[in-house]
Design a protein around this motif. Structure first.
Motif, PDB file in Angstrom:
ATOM      1  N   CYS A  89       0.824  -1.222   0.000  1.00 51.58           N
ATOM      2  CA  CYS A  89       0.000   0.000   0.000  1.00 51.58           C
ATOM      3  C   CYS A  89       0.850   1.261   0.000  1.00 51.58           C
ATOM      4  N   ASP A  90       2.177   1.105   0.006  1.00 44.61           N
ATOM      5  CA  ASP A  90       3.062   2.263   0.163  1.00 44.61           C
ATOM      6  C   ASP A  90       3.115   3.165  -1.064  1.00 44.61           C
ATOM      7  N   HIS A  91       2.501   2.755  -2.168  1.00 43.59           N
ATOM      8  CA  HIS A  91       2.472   3.612  -3.355  1.00 43.59           C
ATOM      9  C   HIS A  91       1.760   4.936  -3.073  1.00 43.59           C
ATOM     10  N   VAL A  92       0.779   4.926  -2.145  1.00 44.36           N
ATOM     11  CA  VAL A  92       0.027   6.162  -1.891  1.00 44.36           C
ATOM     12  C   VAL A  92       0.900   7.238  -1.262  1.00 44.36           C
ATOM     13  N   LEU A  93       1.986   6.811  -0.611  1.00 46.19           N
ATOM     14  CA  LEU A  93       2.874   7.787   0.033  1.00 46.19           C
ATOM     15  C   LEU A  93       3.700   8.569  -0.985  1.00 46.19           C
ATOM     16  N   GLN A  94       3.714   8.081  -2.236  1.00 45.60           N
ATOM     17  CA  GLN A  94       4.459   8.763  -3.300  1.00 45.60           C
ATOM     18  C   GLN A  94       3.580   9.690  -4.127  1.00 45.60           C
ATOM     19  N   ILE A  95       2.291   9.758  -3.799  1.00 44.03           N
ATOM     20  CA  ILE A  95       1.355  10.565  -4.577  1.00 44.03           C
ATOM     21  C   ILE A  95       1.130  11.905  -3.881  1.00 44.03           C
TER      22      ILE A  95
ATOM     23  N   LEU B  67      -6.212  -0.066   3.692  1.00 45.30           N
ATOM     24  CA  LEU B  67      -4.777   0.059   3.976  1.00 45.30           C
ATOM     25  C   LEU B  67      -4.223   1.366   3.430  1.00 45.30           C
ATOM     26  N   GLU B  68      -4.669   1.763   2.247  1.00 43.12           N
ATOM     27  CA  GLU B  68      -4.220   3.046   1.689  1.00 43.12           C
ATOM     28  C   GLU B  68      -4.613   4.181   2.627  1.00 43.12           C
ATOM     29  N   ALA B  69      -5.842   4.132   3.124  1.00 43.37           N
ATOM     30  CA  ALA B  69      -6.291   5.169   4.062  1.00 43.37           C
ATOM     31  C   ALA B  69      -5.435   5.167   5.318  1.00 43.37           C
ATOM     32  N   MET B  70      -5.160   3.994   5.879  1.00 45.82           N
ATOM     33  CA  MET B  70      -4.334   3.900   7.080  1.00 45.82           C
ATOM     34  C   MET B  70      -2.953   4.496   6.848  1.00 45.82           C
ATOM     35  N   ALA B  71      -2.355   4.201   5.691  1.00 42.71           N
ATOM     36  CA  ALA B  71      -1.022   4.722   5.384  1.00 42.71           C
ATOM     37  C   ALA B  71      -1.018   6.246   5.372  1.00 42.71           C
ATOM     38  N   LEU B  72      -2.162   6.844   5.033  1.00 41.07           N
ATOM     39  CA  LEU B  72      -2.273   8.300   4.930  1.00 41.07           C
ATOM     40  C   LEU B  72      -2.806   8.949   6.205  1.00 41.07           C
ATOM     41  N   GLY B  73      -2.995   8.150   7.254  1.00 35.39           N
ATOM     42  CA  GLY B  73      -3.464   8.716   8.516  1.00 35.39           C
ATOM     43  C   GLY B  73      -4.954   8.928   8.594  1.00 35.39           C
TER      44      GLY B  73
ATOM     45  N   LEU C  60      -6.465   5.150  16.383  1.00 37.82           N
ATOM     46  CA  LEU C  60      -6.684   4.548  15.070  1.00 37.82           C
ATOM     47  C   LEU C  60      -5.638   5.008  14.058  1.00 37.82           C
ATOM     48  N   ILE C  61      -5.293   6.281  14.100  1.00 34.84           N
ATOM     49  CA  ILE C  61      -4.299   6.816  13.170  1.00 34.84           C
ATOM     50  C   ILE C  61      -2.935   6.179  13.416  1.00 34.84           C
ATOM     51  N   ALA C  62      -2.536   6.124  14.671  1.00 30.04           N
ATOM     52  CA  ALA C  62      -1.218   5.564  15.003  1.00 30.04           C
ATOM     53  C   ALA C  62      -1.150   4.072  14.671  1.00 30.04           C
ATOM     54  N   GLU C  63      -2.172   3.335  15.076  1.00 30.07           N
ATOM     55  CA  GLU C  63      -2.178   1.890  14.818  1.00 30.07           C
ATOM     56  C   GLU C  63      -2.330   1.611  13.321  1.00 30.07           C
ATOM     57  N   GLY C  64      -3.081   2.470  12.633  1.00 36.97           N
ATOM     58  CA  GLY C  64      -3.251   2.313  11.194  1.00 36.97           C
ATOM     59  C   GLY C  64      -1.955   2.481  10.432  1.00 36.97           C
TER      60      GLY C  64
ATOM     61  N   ILE D  91     -12.325   9.887  -9.947  1.00 38.95           N
ATOM     62  CA  ILE D  91     -11.351  10.938  -9.660  1.00 38.95           C
ATOM     63  C   ILE D  91      -9.940  10.397  -9.854  1.00 38.95           C
ATOM     64  N   THR D  92      -8.987  11.300  -9.950  1.00 41.11           N
ATOM     65  CA  THR D  92      -7.595  10.898 -10.137  1.00 41.11           C
ATOM     66  C   THR D  92      -7.010  10.387  -8.822  1.00 41.11           C
ATOM     67  N   ASP D  93      -5.895   9.702  -8.926  1.00 35.92           N
ATOM     68  CA  ASP D  93      -5.218   9.233  -7.710  1.00 35.92           C
ATOM     69  C   ASP D  93      -4.838  10.389  -6.791  1.00 35.92           C
ATOM     70  N   PRO D  94      -4.266  11.495  -7.304  1.00 40.92           N
ATOM     71  CA  PRO D  94      -3.970  12.623  -6.410  1.00 40.92           C
ATOM     72  C   PRO D  94      -5.217  13.189  -5.738  1.00 40.92           C
ATOM     73  N   GLU D  95      -6.348  13.225  -6.456  1.00 38.21           N
ATOM     74  CA  GLU D  95      -7.586  13.728  -5.858  1.00 38.21           C
ATOM     75  C   GLU D  95      -8.081  12.779  -4.760  1.00 38.21           C
ATOM     76  N   LEU D  96      -7.948  11.472  -4.978  1.00 34.50           N
ATOM     77  CA  LEU D  96      -8.367  10.512  -3.951  1.00 34.50           C
ATOM     78  C   LEU D  96      -7.487  10.630  -2.713  1.00 34.50           C
ATOM     79  N   VAL D  97      -6.191  10.785  -2.917  1.00 42.99           N
ATOM     80  CA  VAL D  97      -5.288  10.963  -1.782  1.00 42.99           C
ATOM     81  C   VAL D  97      -5.632  12.254  -1.042  1.00 42.99           C
ATOM     82  N   GLY D  98      -5.961  13.302  -1.783  1.00 34.97           N
ATOM     83  CA  GLY D  98      -6.354  14.560  -1.156  1.00 34.97           C
ATOM     84  C   GLY D  98      -7.600  14.407  -0.301  1.00 34.97           C
ATOM     85  N   LEU D  99      -8.545  13.593  -0.767  1.00 31.09           N
ATOM     86  CA  LEU D  99      -9.742  13.341   0.023  1.00 31.09           C
ATOM     87  C   LEU D  99      -9.429  12.491   1.249  1.00 31.09           C
ATOM     88  N   MET D 100      -8.546  11.496   1.093  1.00 28.49           N
ATOM     89  CA  MET D 100      -8.234  10.606   2.214  1.00 28.49           C
ATOM     90  C   MET D 100      -7.523  11.337   3.349  1.00 28.49           C
TER      91      MET D 100
END
Length: 368
Positions: free
Chosen positions: A176-182, A286-292, A339-343, A257-266
């Motif tokens: 799921c770490d790809h979201v951290l690069q967006i 998991l993507e949401a957890m990676a983004l807090g 939840l944020i920390a454990e996520g 929506i685009t990947d950057p827009e989804l990350v912005g929403l998350m």
């Protein structure tokens, strides 16, 4: 002196150029992570190639070559390309199929089957789709050298429905770490008139097993009136209403929506809600957890395996349970920060590098 390769591992690249889906995104990430992993392997007698249809756009891989189809096959249907052209053109190679299906006339294969939902959730698929997949799964499970899947839950399901024996199935968890690069694009907050932390994200999907109806009922409750439900994806308000759902006024449809827009929403959401009744893996939580972003999920399918103790779990048949858990994630700061920390810790256990290494080791073992 350049070593002449004794074998080629060929990725079935049918997914390049197709409309993005969860399965296709997983394939793209696995090929990219494998490319980063195999530097220098060609010198050990192995070549790696991705075979694609002529018009497909392929990233510039450093260690995986791109092989395009012969001109005479241009225009043939994707199924015919996979079932007829690919096994003929790559008859001497080991073919790695990452998107559920693969050529039946080529035994020297590894195929990733992500789930068994055509069996466990038949109402979510048309009859022709179910029959086609069941037919192909039956022969793929028997003929191909190894079956890959994305969770222990999916492995159990594939065994349960007789697709393959347990000793033939290897689990390769998604990363799921790809979201951290967006880089986040927060433009949708203004477009949809959203307040940070006062909205909840979920999939806009009408398939019955996705169970979005329980969220629509939850957000119709009076205590949820000041919270927005934002559905992202292809289904529209009319799609939900046409199958009998009542869509409350505090539901917003973001569309595709685009990947950057989804990350912005998350990164700005109060929570991600994921009420699926079955799931082969469940990458969005998991993507949401990676983004807090806190996650409220159903304790079904692979979701407990993937989310662990990092999510709040709600009864997928109780709108009241979803309202209660969502409000807890939004309003109880102690619960929210836990939840944020454990996520973030849970998401850190799932990387594409780790997935590629497991895939690489499995395929090299069976392709010798």
């Amino acid at each position: 002196m350049k070593t002449i390769a004794s074998k080629t591992i060929a990725f079935n690249g049918k997914f390049f150029g197709s409309a993005p889906t969860g399965v296709l995104r997983v394939a793209e990430q696995l090929v990219a992570a494998t490319d980063a992993l195999i530097a220098g392997q060609a010198a050990n007698g192995v070549d790696y190639a991705v075979v694609v249809r002529d018009s497909a756009k392929v990233p510039p891989y450093r260690n995986i070559s791109c092989v395009r189809e012969d001109p005479w096959v241009r225009g043939i249907h994707r199924t015919a390309w996979e079932q007829l052209y690919l096994p003929l053109a790559r008859r001497k190679d080991f073919i790695l199929n990452l998107c559920n299906l693969g050529p039946l006339f080529h035994r020297d294969c590894a195929t990733m089957i992500h789930d068994a939902q055509v069996y466990s959730a038949p109402e979510s698929y048309s009859l022709p789709f179910r029959l086609r997949y069941k037919f192909l799964f039956f022969f793929i499970g028997k003929r191909h050298k190894v079956i890959l899947t994305v969770s222990e839950f999916s492995k159990q399901e594939l065994v349960r429905y007789g697709i393959a024996s347990a000793d033939k199935i290897v689990v390769v968890h998604n990363g799921c770490d790809h979201v951290l690069q967006i880089r986040p694009d927060e433009g949708q907050l203004a477009v949809l008139n959203l307040k940070p932390r006062r909205y909840v994200l979920a999939l806009a999907n009408t398939q019955k097993h996705k169970n979005i109806g329980v969220l629509l009922k939850a957000f119709a409750n009076a205590e949820m009136s000041d919270v927005e439900l934002v559905l992202f994806g292809g289904a529209t308000r009319a799609d939900f209403e046409n199958i009998g759902h009542v869509v409350p006024q505090n539901v917003r449809f973001a569309g595709r929506i685009t990947d950057p827009e989804l990350v912005g929403l998350m990164v700005n959401a109060g929570a991600l809600a994921f009420p699926s009744l079955t799931e082969g893996f469940g990458l969005p939580p998991l993507e949401a957890m990676a983004l807090g972003c806190p996650v409220v999920a159903a304790p079904y399918g692979a979701l407990p395996e993937v989310c662990g103790k990092a999510a709040l779990y709600a009864d997928p048949f109780s709108p009241e349970a979803w309202s209660l858990n969502i409000l807890s994630a939004l309003n109880d700061e102690t619960v929210r920060q836990a939840l944020i920390a454990e996520g973030r810790r849970q998401a850190g256990n799932f990387t594409w590098k780790q997935a590629a290494r497991h895939l690489f080791e499995t395929v090299n073992a069976v392709s010798r």
